[in-house]
Design an enzyme around this catalytic site. Structure first.
Site, PDB file in Angstrom:
ATOM      1  N   GLU A 197       0.847  -1.188   0.000  1.00 17.27           N
ATOM      2  CA  GLU A 197       0.000   0.000   0.000  1.00 17.27           C
ATOM      3  C   GLU A 197       0.891   1.250   0.000  1.00 17.27           C
ATOM      4  O   GLU A 197       1.948   1.268   0.616  1.00 17.27           O
ATOM      5  CB  GLU A 197      -0.888  -0.009   1.251  1.00 17.27           C
ATOM      6  N   LYS A 232     -10.274   0.530  -1.941  1.00 14.35           N
ATOM      7  CA  LYS A 232     -10.324   0.175  -0.522  1.00 14.35           C
ATOM      8  C   LYS A 232     -11.669   0.551   0.105  1.00 14.35           C
ATOM      9  O   LYS A 232     -12.104   1.700   0.026  1.00 14.35           O
ATOM     10  CB  LYS A 232      -9.185   0.880   0.208  1.00 14.35           C
ATOM     11  N   CYS A 276      -4.897  -3.465   3.395  1.00 18.51           N
ATOM     12  CA  CYS A 276      -4.570  -3.070   4.765  1.00 18.51           C
ATOM     13  C   CYS A 276      -5.719  -3.251   5.766  1.00 18.51           C
ATOM     14  O   CYS A 276      -5.997  -4.361   6.195  1.00 18.51           O
ATOM     15  CB  CYS A 276      -4.064  -1.628   4.756  1.00 18.51           C
TER      16      CYS A 276
END
Length: 292
Positions: A65, A138, A178
């Site tokens: 990321e 995301k 993440c």
């Protein structure tokens, strides 16, 4: 190719060393970085590490990321955001994938959002011809108020709302980023995938407490491989990321790990082994609460 001292040579678990060269086995790799605010410098470092991964036989490589920019402040990534299909970061990913004829996953790229003061934190996948094959934005945005540490991704990131699974010659790949890691329902929504990728920039505080546990849990409960490349080290902004990039097999075994600094983790992705585990322990077929 010689490996510089700060780059870790991959050492898969002993139980899988022979399998890593067996027919049907594909090497997959994760890149660990400690990115800074300069996009071109980060891309140069990413290129160096991709070349190391390819030299070790990797056919799929995933970057962490924020690989292209970890700014001095959160809004720096907004200034670096790109339009779909154009921009230096996307051109770099396309060029690297085509040059090395690999599947290349750009952990996250700051992409245009519906408002000018935010980005979509997008995981972009490029195929061996250099064509973009998938995009995942995301969904879960990180927020933390813990002592002197404060993170509020919602101030600069617009969340996505689509689960993305990509069919490739290597198998079905589920995309996540993440903080998504803390939400197992996302991975259940993917169905039976062969590989989950989790490019990350976990803080050192939360990483020490939960990173490995969560990565191994996602592998075990989904009986799939998990490839988790991370940011790992101290950043110019003062932020410290946890590192510990790893590849975990469907039994929860950590095949390779890099604690800190720039480098590569690499291991064999073994579809036959995964299939045998799913046959021996058909937990995915034993599920009853399918609304989860």
């Amino acid at each position: 190719m010689p490996i510089k001292s700060r780059t870790k040579t991959a050492k898969p678990a002993k139980a899988t060393n022979k399998a890593a060269t067996a027919p049907g086995i594909v090497k997959i790799a994760g890149i660990q970085m400690a990115s800074g605010p300069n996009v071109s410098a980060n891309l140069s470092e990413a290129e160096r590490l991709i070349e190391i991964a390819v030299s070790q036989g990797a056919k799929l490589v995933t970057l962490p990321e924020y690989f292209a920019i970890m700014g001095l402040k959160d809004t720096d990534k907004v200034a670096a955001r790109e339009k779909e299909g154009s921009g230096p970061i996307q051109r770099f990913l396309s060029r690297m994938a085509k040059k090395h004829q690999i599947w290349l996953i750009g952990g996250s790229v700051p992409m245009e959002a519906s408002t000018p003061d935010k980005v979509r934190n997008a995981c972009l996948v490029f195929d061996p011809t250099g064509k973009q094959a998938a995009r995942y934005d995301k969904i879960h945005l990180f927020g933390l108020n813990l002592g002197s540490e404060h993170y509020h991704e919602e101030t600069t990131i617009e969340p996505g709302d689509k689960v993305v699974v990509l069919d490739t010659p290597l198998g079905k790949i589920g995309l996540s980023i993440c903080y998504d890691l803390r939400f197992p329902e996302l991975y259940r929504a993917m169905g039976e995938v062969d590989l989950i990728v989790v490019p990350a920039a976990f803080t050192d505080t939360t990483g020490k407490a939960h990173w490995e546990t969560l990565i191994r849990a996602r592998a075990i409960e989904n009986l799939c491989y998990v490839l988790a490349p991370a940011q790992g080290g101290y950043h110019i902004s003062g932020r410290e990321t946890h590192g510990n990039s790893m590849i975990v097999d469907p039994w929860g075994v950590v095949l390779d790990r890099l604690p800190r600094g720039s480098g590569v983790v690499i291991a064999g992705f073994n579809p036959a082994y995964q299939a045998s585990l799913r046959k021996s322990l058909p937990a995915l077929k034993h599920r009853t609460l399918h609304e989860c």
